[in-house]
Design a protein around this motif. Structure first.
Motif, PDB file in Angstrom:
ATOM      1  N   ILE A  91       1.736   3.760  -9.604  1.00 48.70           N
ATOM      2  CA  ILE A  91       1.535   5.038 -10.302  1.00 48.70           C
ATOM      3  C   ILE A  91       2.344   5.033 -11.593  1.00 48.70           C
ATOM      4  O   ILE A  91       1.893   5.519 -12.630  1.00 48.70           O
TER       5      ILE A  91
ATOM      6  N   SER B  73       2.990   6.251   4.524  1.00 46.86           N
ATOM      7  CA  SER B  73       3.472   6.492   3.157  1.00 46.86           C
ATOM      8  C   SER B  73       3.104   7.901   2.704  1.00 46.86           C
ATOM      9  O   SER B  73       3.801   8.493   1.886  1.00 46.86           O
ATOM     10  N   VAL B  74       2.012   8.432   3.255  1.00 48.32           N
ATOM     11  CA  VAL B  74       1.607   9.793   2.874  1.00 48.32           C
ATOM     12  C   VAL B  74       2.660  10.810   3.315  1.00 48.32           C
ATOM     13  O   VAL B  74       2.971  11.753   2.584  1.00 48.32           O
TER      14      VAL B  74
ATOM     15  N   PRO C 214       0.837  -1.208   0.000  1.00 47.91           N
ATOM     16  CA  PRO C 214       0.000   0.000   0.000  1.00 47.91           C
ATOM     17  C   PRO C 214       0.864   1.248   0.000  1.00 47.91           C
ATOM     18  O   PRO C 214       1.778   1.377   0.805  1.00 47.91           O
ATOM     19  N   GLY C 215       0.613   2.139  -0.937  1.00 43.35           N
ATOM     20  CA  GLY C 215       1.376   3.377  -1.008  1.00 43.35           C
ATOM     21  C   GLY C 215       2.645   3.284  -1.806  1.00 43.35           C
ATOM     22  O   GLY C 215       3.411   4.233  -1.838  1.00 43.35           O
ATOM     23  N   CYS C 216       2.889   2.161  -2.473  1.00 36.12           N
ATOM     24  CA  CYS C 216       4.084   2.030  -3.315  1.00 36.12           C
ATOM     25  C   CYS C 216       3.881   2.844  -4.587  1.00 36.12           C
ATOM     26  O   CYS C 216       2.802   2.859  -5.163  1.00 36.12           O
TER      27      CYS C 216
ATOM     28  N   VAL D  91       7.064  10.293  -8.653  1.00 37.56           N
ATOM     29  CA  VAL D  91       5.711   9.765  -8.828  1.00 37.56           C
ATOM     30  C   VAL D  91       4.650  10.751  -8.374  1.00 37.56           C
ATOM     31  O   VAL D  91       3.477  10.584  -8.676  1.00 37.56           O
ATOM     32  N   MET D  92       5.042  11.801  -7.638  1.00 29.75           N
ATOM     33  CA  MET D  92       4.049  12.787  -7.216  1.00 29.75           C
ATOM     34  C   MET D  92       3.648  13.703  -8.360  1.00 29.75           C
ATOM     35  O   MET D  92       2.688  14.450  -8.246  1.00 29.75           O
ATOM     36  N   GLN D  93       4.402  13.703  -9.447  1.00 30.23           N
ATOM     37  CA  GLN D  93       4.075  14.571 -10.589  1.00 30.23           C
ATOM     38  C   GLN D  93       3.699  13.686 -11.754  1.00 30.23           C
ATOM     39  O   GLN D  93       4.457  13.540 -12.702  1.00 30.23           O
ATOM     40  N   ALA D  94       2.516  13.086 -11.672  1.00 31.60           N
ATOM     41  CA  ALA D  94       2.169  12.059 -12.650  1.00 31.60           C
ATOM     42  C   ALA D  94       2.064  12.629 -14.062  1.00 31.60           C
ATOM     43  O   ALA D  94       2.439  11.967 -15.026  1.00 31.60           O
TER      44      ALA D  94
ATOM     45  N   GLN E 201       7.050  15.706  -2.306  1.00 30.87           N
ATOM     46  CA  GLN E 201       6.461  16.882  -2.960  1.00 30.87           C
ATOM     47  C   GLN E 201       7.191  18.154  -2.539  1.00 30.87           C
ATOM     48  O   GLN E 201       7.417  19.054  -3.342  1.00 30.87           O
TER      49      GLN E 201
ATOM     50  N   TYR F 227       5.266  10.850   0.735  1.00 33.72           N
ATOM     51  CA  TYR F 227       4.864  11.566  -0.475  1.00 33.72           C
ATOM     52  C   TYR F 227       4.890  13.074  -0.247  1.00 33.72           C
ATOM     53  O   TYR F 227       5.251  13.834  -1.134  1.00 33.72           O
ATOM     54  N   ARG F 228       4.481  13.491   0.975  1.00 27.88           N
ATOM     55  CA  ARG F 228       4.527  14.925   1.296  1.00 27.88           C
ATOM     56  C   ARG F 228       5.966  15.429   1.239  1.00 27.88           C
ATOM     57  O   ARG F 228       6.244  16.502   0.710  1.00 27.88           O
TER      58      ARG F 228
END
Lengths: 276, 98
Positions: free
Chosen positions: A30, A219-220, A24-26, A178-181, A227, A223-224
């Motif tokens: 994405i 995982s969030v 989860p969150g990998c 991966v945060m900038q899909a 970003q 990602y933060r």
């Protein structure tokens, strides 16, 4: 924006037991979605695309998508892909590698594929760790971060994958996260259409093995952090030097016109046969 | 890419959701929330502004942002759907090997 998921479902192999194996969150999921969107936007037929992958978490990606797929030995994805491209230059060959696959075990092959400038698109999914085998430190683990084999902090400097590829002569080098899909879609489709060797380094965080040992609770959080840390190349050059240190720079580092190796080979062949 | 509020709705396939929480954390208008099963659930359907972030950043392809007036593919074919029989499952299992 709507109906993207429907489009992705058209490309998946639904017999392969979904939801997929990634944690989860990998970020690898994405990347898979982005790859499908890029191939769809270029209008390539499923049969004309070959996905080659090595071993590791990223090696599971071609299993789920309905292209021609080759799951090769550890680190040798680029060599198999070179063979496929030279044998049938009509095919679009996309190589998916992890950081350990591309630089530790197959580092040699990456250097020489970049030097040859063969028309492959290589996606290096950098998660800073050997995720599948239990979180050992790899050659891309940042200095001072923790892993199973470096419980008191990593002592070695990390590899800068994009710089390695650029120095070795790759004609298209880009880094994205991966945060900038949407940016990732653009980079992947540019790498696919580029005539020479196109390498895209994708920062894809591994929370299960890397994040938990480096004080990311979820995982969030990771990602933060990603970003916050990622800056585009233009903005990076305006940054003061003290802020440059741990920034993740994204963007195109190298893009030059060139002729792919398979094209050069075809020209030589035509010349030797006297077909103008 | 952003549209007006209330033109779209968010559909979540809960069987595929792993509850990573990316959609919940990064949604600009807090449409989703994690429920007590740890999976994402739509709580404020009207607030969706059609930015498309959740749809392209879901690692499990479990979110669909859909125009409000149209039926989702699942709703469109709901009349034809019947409960799976033992033979159906057997057939699916035999076809899916390989």
């Amino acid at each position: 924006m709507a109906k993207v998921t429907q489009l992705i479902h058209n490309y998946l192999r639904h017999s392969k037991r979904f939801p997929h194996v990634f944690c989860p969150g990998c970020g690898h999921g994405i990347v898979l979605g982005s790859l499908i969107r890029s191939v769809h936007s270029l209008g390539l037929a499923k049969d004309d695309v070959v996905l080659v992958a090595g071993i590791g978490c990223s090696g599971r990606i071609p299993v789920y998508v309905d292209f021609n797929s080759v799951h090769t030995t550890h680190g040798r994805a680029l060599t198999f892909a070179t063979g496929i491209k030279m044998a049938n230059p009509r095919l679009t060959v996309i190589v998916i590698m992890g950081d350990g696959d591309a630089l530790s075990i197959g580092g040699n092959h990456l250097i020489h594929a970049a030097r040859r400038n063969i028309g492959l698109a290589a996606l290096v999914l950098n998660n800073h760790i050997y995720g599948m085998t239990g979180g050992q430190s790899s050659c891309t683990t940042p200095l001072g971060s923790y892993s199973t084999t470096t419980p008191f902090g990593q002592l070695e400097e990390e590899f800068d994958i994009s710089r390695v590829a650029k120095v070795c002569g790759s004609s298209f080098v880009a880094r994205t996260t991966v945060m900038q899909a949407r940016h990732m879609d653009k980079m992947i489709s540019t790498a696919i259409t580029h005539p020479g060797f196109g390498m895209v380094e994708i920062i894809s965080p591994c929370h299960t093995q890397f994040g938990r040992k480096n004080r990311f609770k979820t995982s969030v959080d990771m990602y933060r952090w990603l970003q916050k840390k990622s800056v585009s190349l233009d903005k990076f050059q305006e940054l003061p030097p003290e802020k440059r240190k741990d920034a993740v720079v994204t963007g195109i580092f190298e893009q030059k016109d060139c002729i792919g190796l398979e094209e050069k080979h075809a020209r030589m062949r035509r010349e030797l046969r006297g077909e103008t | 890419m952003s549209g007006k509020k209330g033109e779209t709705r968010v559909k979540i396939f809960r069987d595929w959701c792993k509850g990573c929480g990316i959609c919940v954390a990064f949604c600009p208008s807090q449409v989703m929330k994690l429920d007590n099963q740890g999976k994402a659930r739509v709580v404020q359907d009207d607030e969706c502004i059609n930015c498309g972030f959740c749809e392209i950043h879901c690692p499990d392809f479990a979110i669909m942002v859909h125009p409000r007036e149209e039926l989702t593919p699942f709703e469109a074919y709901i009349e034809e759907v019947r409960p799976a029989t033992r033979e159906d499952l057997q057939k699916t299992r035999n076809n899916s090997t390989g």
